[in-house]
Design a protein around this motif. Structure first.
Motif, PDB file in Angstrom:
ATOM      1  N   ALA A 143       9.332   7.431   0.667  1.00  0.00           N
ATOM      2  CA  ALA A 143       9.246   6.758   1.884  1.00  0.00           C
ATOM      3  C   ALA A 143       9.652   5.873   3.175  1.00  0.00           C
ATOM      4  O   ALA A 143       9.571   5.908   3.713  1.00  0.00           O
ATOM      5  CB  ALA A 143       7.032   5.950   1.713  1.00  0.00           C
ATOM      6  N   VAL A 144      10.331   4.534   1.825  1.00  0.00           N
ATOM      7  CA  VAL A 144      11.104   3.267   2.509  1.00  0.00           C
ATOM      8  C   VAL A 144      11.787   4.101   3.575  1.00  0.00           C
ATOM      9  O   VAL A 144      12.745   3.717   4.361  1.00  0.00           O
ATOM     10  CB  VAL A 144      11.394   2.365   2.071  1.00  0.00           C
ATOM     11  N   SER A 145      13.107   5.034   2.420  1.00  0.00           N
ATOM     12  CA  SER A 145      13.956   5.406   2.598  1.00  0.00           C
ATOM     13  C   SER A 145      13.306   6.684   4.137  1.00  0.00           C
ATOM     14  O   SER A 145      14.359   5.977   5.908  1.00  0.00           O
ATOM     15  CB  SER A 145      14.984   6.266   1.938  1.00  0.00           C
ATOM     16  N   LEU A 146      12.168   7.292   4.717  1.00  0.00           N
ATOM     17  CA  LEU A 146      12.481   7.875   5.275  1.00  0.00           C
ATOM     18  C   LEU A 146      11.855   7.145   6.576  1.00  0.00           C
ATOM     19  O   LEU A 146      12.253   7.729   7.822  1.00  0.00           O
ATOM     20  CB  LEU A 146      11.399   8.753   5.040  1.00  0.00           C
ATOM     21  N   ALA A 147      11.631   6.115   6.646  1.00  0.00           N
ATOM     22  CA  ALA A 147      10.946   4.978   7.410  1.00  0.00           C
ATOM     23  C   ALA A 147      12.154   4.465   8.472  1.00  0.00           C
ATOM     24  O   ALA A 147      11.662   3.567   9.420  1.00  0.00           O
ATOM     25  CB  ALA A 147       9.687   3.468   7.313  1.00  0.00           C
ATOM     26  N   MET A 148      13.721   4.691   7.286  1.00  0.00           N
ATOM     27  CA  MET A 148      14.753   4.067   8.291  1.00  0.00           C
ATOM     28  C   MET A 148      15.120   4.988   9.047  1.00  0.00           C
ATOM     29  O   MET A 148      15.863   5.040  10.271  1.00  0.00           O
ATOM     30  CB  MET A 148      15.740   4.369   7.508  1.00  0.00           C
ATOM     31  N   ILE A 149      14.529   6.537   9.593  1.00  0.00           N
ATOM     32  CA  ILE A 149      15.024   6.761  10.316  1.00  0.00           C
ATOM     33  C   ILE A 149      13.289   8.075  11.180  1.00  0.00           C
ATOM     34  O   ILE A 149      13.570   8.495  12.251  1.00  0.00           O
ATOM     35  CB  ILE A 149      15.392   8.519   9.808  1.00  0.00           C
ATOM     36  N   GLN A 150      12.246   7.513  10.687  1.00  0.00           N
ATOM     37  CA  GLN A 150      10.481   8.730  11.970  1.00  0.00           C
ATOM     38  C   GLN A 150       9.659   7.959  11.001  1.00  0.00           C
ATOM     39  O   GLN A 150       9.921   7.241   9.599  1.00  0.00           O
ATOM     40  CB  GLN A 150      11.204   9.862  11.234  1.00  0.00           C
ATOM     41  N   ASN A 151       8.684   7.951  10.903  1.00  0.00           N
ATOM     42  CA  ASN A 151       7.687   7.462  10.822  1.00  0.00           C
ATOM     43  C   ASN A 151       7.172   8.219   9.826  1.00  0.00           C
ATOM     44  O   ASN A 151       7.308  10.160   9.742  1.00  0.00           O
ATOM     45  CB  ASN A 151       6.572   8.316  11.872  1.00  0.00           C
ATOM     46  N   PRO A 152       6.901   7.572   8.503  1.00  0.00           N
ATOM     47  CA  PRO A 152       6.774   8.101   6.925  1.00  0.00           C
ATOM     48  C   PRO A 152       6.041   9.403   6.904  1.00  0.00           C
ATOM     49  O   PRO A 152       5.669  10.214   5.991  1.00  0.00           O
ATOM     50  CB  PRO A 152       7.154   7.333   6.129  1.00  0.00           C
ATOM     51  N   PHE A 153       4.684   8.966   7.837  1.00  0.00           N
ATOM     52  CA  PHE A 153       3.018   8.913   7.800  1.00  0.00           C
ATOM     53  C   PHE A 153       2.303   9.771   8.328  1.00  0.00           C
ATOM     54  O   PHE A 153       3.491   9.486   9.598  1.00  0.00           O
ATOM     55  CB  PHE A 153       2.470   7.783   6.854  1.00  0.00           C
ATOM     56  N   PHE A 154       1.313  10.435   8.654  1.00  0.00           N
ATOM     57  CA  PHE A 154       0.513  10.830   9.467  1.00  0.00           C
ATOM     58  C   PHE A 154      -0.817   9.885  10.015  1.00  0.00           C
ATOM     59  O   PHE A 154      -1.518   9.665   9.122  1.00  0.00           O
ATOM     60  CB  PHE A 154       0.323  12.690   9.278  1.00  0.00           C
ATOM     61  N   HIS A 155      -0.776   9.510  11.068  1.00  0.00           N
ATOM     62  CA  HIS A 155      -1.957   8.548  11.452  1.00  0.00           C
ATOM     63  C   HIS A 155      -2.909   9.013  11.107  1.00  0.00           C
ATOM     64  O   HIS A 155      -3.950   8.434  10.934  1.00  0.00           O
ATOM     65  CB  HIS A 155      -1.964   8.025  12.883  1.00  0.00           C
ATOM     66  N   PRO A 156      -3.236  10.392  11.192  1.00  0.00           N
ATOM     67  CA  PRO A 156      -5.230  10.447  11.284  1.00  0.00           C
ATOM     68  C   PRO A 156      -5.026  11.826  10.181  1.00  0.00           C
ATOM     69  O   PRO A 156      -6.168  11.762   9.586  1.00  0.00           O
ATOM     70  CB  PRO A 156      -4.859  11.905  12.392  1.00  0.00           C
ATOM     71  N   ALA A 157      -4.738  11.486   8.998  1.00  0.00           N
ATOM     72  CA  ALA A 157      -4.332  12.177   8.207  1.00  0.00           C
ATOM     73  C   ALA A 157      -4.823  10.624   6.961  1.00  0.00           C
ATOM     74  O   ALA A 157      -3.815  10.753   5.777  1.00  0.00           O
ATOM     75  CB  ALA A 157      -3.507  13.074   7.010  1.00  0.00           C
ATOM     76  N   SER A 158      -4.673   9.566   7.029  1.00  0.00           N
ATOM     77  CA  SER A 158      -4.897   7.294   6.746  1.00  0.00           C
ATOM     78  C   SER A 158      -5.666   7.777   6.536  1.00  0.00           C
ATOM     79  O   SER A 158      -6.786   7.977   6.987  1.00  0.00           O
ATOM     80  CB  SER A 158      -3.654   7.095   7.546  1.00  0.00           C
ATOM     81  N   ALA A 159      -5.749   6.801   5.480  1.00  0.00           N
ATOM     82  CA  ALA A 159      -7.310   5.924   5.303  1.00  0.00           C
ATOM     83  C   ALA A 159      -7.462   4.509   4.639  1.00  0.00           C
ATOM     84  O   ALA A 159      -5.965   5.011   3.605  1.00  0.00           O
ATOM     85  CB  ALA A 159      -8.672   6.523   4.359  1.00  0.00           C
ATOM     86  N   PHE A 160      -7.966   3.480   4.114  1.00  0.00           N
ATOM     87  CA  PHE A 160      -7.374   1.984   4.425  1.00  0.00           C
ATOM     88  C   PHE A 160      -8.785   1.498   3.776  1.00  0.00           C
ATOM     89  O   PHE A 160      -9.719   1.277   4.635  1.00  0.00           O
ATOM     90  CB  PHE A 160      -6.395   1.624   5.210  1.00  0.00           C
ATOM     91  N   THR A 161      -8.426   0.283   2.930  1.00  0.00           N
ATOM     92  CA  THR A 161      -9.736  -0.443   2.995  1.00  0.00           C
ATOM     93  C   THR A 161      -9.582  -1.567   4.392  1.00  0.00           C
ATOM     94  O   THR A 161      -8.696  -1.719   4.740  1.00  0.00           O
ATOM     95  CB  THR A 161      -9.536  -1.253   1.635  1.00  0.00           C
ATOM     96  N   ARG A 162     -11.035  -2.088   5.113  1.00  0.00           N
ATOM     97  CA  ARG A 162     -10.527  -2.853   5.234  1.00  0.00           C
ATOM     98  C   ARG A 162     -10.077  -3.978   5.422  1.00  0.00           C
ATOM     99  O   ARG A 162      -9.297  -4.950   6.159  1.00  0.00           O
ATOM    100  CB  ARG A 162     -12.834  -3.291   6.441  1.00  0.00           C
ATOM    101  N   SER A 163     -10.215  -4.609   3.828  1.00  0.00           N
ATOM    102  CA  SER A 163     -10.031  -5.858   3.638  1.00  0.00           C
ATOM    103  C   SER A 163      -8.347  -5.506   3.545  1.00  0.00           C
ATOM    104  O   SER A 163      -7.103  -6.680   3.910  1.00  0.00           O
ATOM    105  CB  SER A 163     -10.412  -6.150   1.938  1.00  0.00           C
TER     106      SER A 163
END
Length: 259
Positions: A143-163
């Motif tokens: 993921a880090v290596s992909l981030a060097m050239i493009q967005n590595p993840f899909f925003h509308p397929a993400s989830a996360f904690t508020r904290s």
């Protein structure tokens, strides 16, 4: 309808795409019906005609799920998202866009994945109407290596904690239009616990008015290069591994998701 304890708040920033709202809400209900959830739609200065379309969908589904309609106090998508997160009472925030659809298993899949208490969850997607399966990277290093050239993840397929989001300082409005790319780089730079899921969470609509297709211009290009430079500074592997892309898998998942 008020739920005392929520597992998920599904946050949707809304500027345009009201014509997709009915199908969007229907997919959310089908996916999350066995969880405790709410939907938070945050108005990001939409036109009145778009609000009218949205309100038709809300009226249709308001008795079937909790839908909160908020108005962003700021300008831009980052302010809208941060406001929605601030107003949520759920443990996990689920990102979704009004023009996309949830796979029927998304709610159950997230309920399973949160058992290990990750800070961030990144799912894969299937595009439509041309059904390509697009996988997230298989591990953090890729993921880090992909981030060097493009967005590595899909925003509308993400989830996360508020904290977890609070520890990162939320979305940065200085990076509007690339707010997710900037956030993901900061996630990868941190010691946050992440889950990368090869199973698709979202049916990702491709169309001419799609917000991601409007991320152009000198200012955006400068922001993109800055994020790429930051990613390069934390990468130990400059050999980019591109995630899986498959038309056959896309067709298979769409068929499975329609059963």
């Amino acid at each position: 309808m008020t739920i005392d304890k929520l597992d998920f708040s599904i946050i949707i920033p809304f500027k345009f795409g009201g014509k997709f709202a009915v199908s969007c809400f229907a997919s959310i209900i089908r996916s999350f019906e066995k969880t405790s959830f709410s939907v938070i739609v945050v108005l990001d200065n939409p036109l009145d005609c778009e609000i009218n379309l949205l309100e038709v969908a809300i009226l249709k589904y308001k008795d079937l799920m909790e839908i909160d309609l908020l108005r962003s106090p700021g300008k831009g998508i980052s302010d809208a998202l941060n406001h929605g997160i601030e107003m949520s009472t759920a443990e996990y925030i689920v990102r979704h866009d009004i023009d996309d659809l949830c796979f029927s298993w998304r709610g159950a899949r997230l309920s399973q994945l949160i058992q290990t208490k990750p800070d961030f969850i990144f799912g894969s997607v299937v595009t439509f109407p041309l059904p390509f399966y697009l996988s997230v990277p298989s591990n953090k290093e890729d993921a880090v290596s992909l981030a060097m050239i493009q967005n590595p993840f899909f925003h509308p397929a993400s989830a996360f904690t508020r904290s977890g989001m609070a520890r990162l300082g939320g979305y940065h409005s200085d990076f509007d239009r690339l707010e997710d790319y900037d956030l993901w780089e900061r996630v990868l730079e941190s010691n946050m616990k992440i889950v990368l899921d090869g199973k698709p969470h979202t049916k990702y609509r491709r169309h001419s008015l799609q917000f991601t297709r409007q991320r152009k211009g000198a200012e955006v290009d400068e922001m993109r290069e800055l994020i790429k430079t930051r990613a390069k500074s934390i990468s130990n592997n400059h050999n980019v591994v591109r995630p899986k892309k498959s038309l056959l898998l896309g067709l298979w998942y769409l068929l499975k998701g329609s059963l």
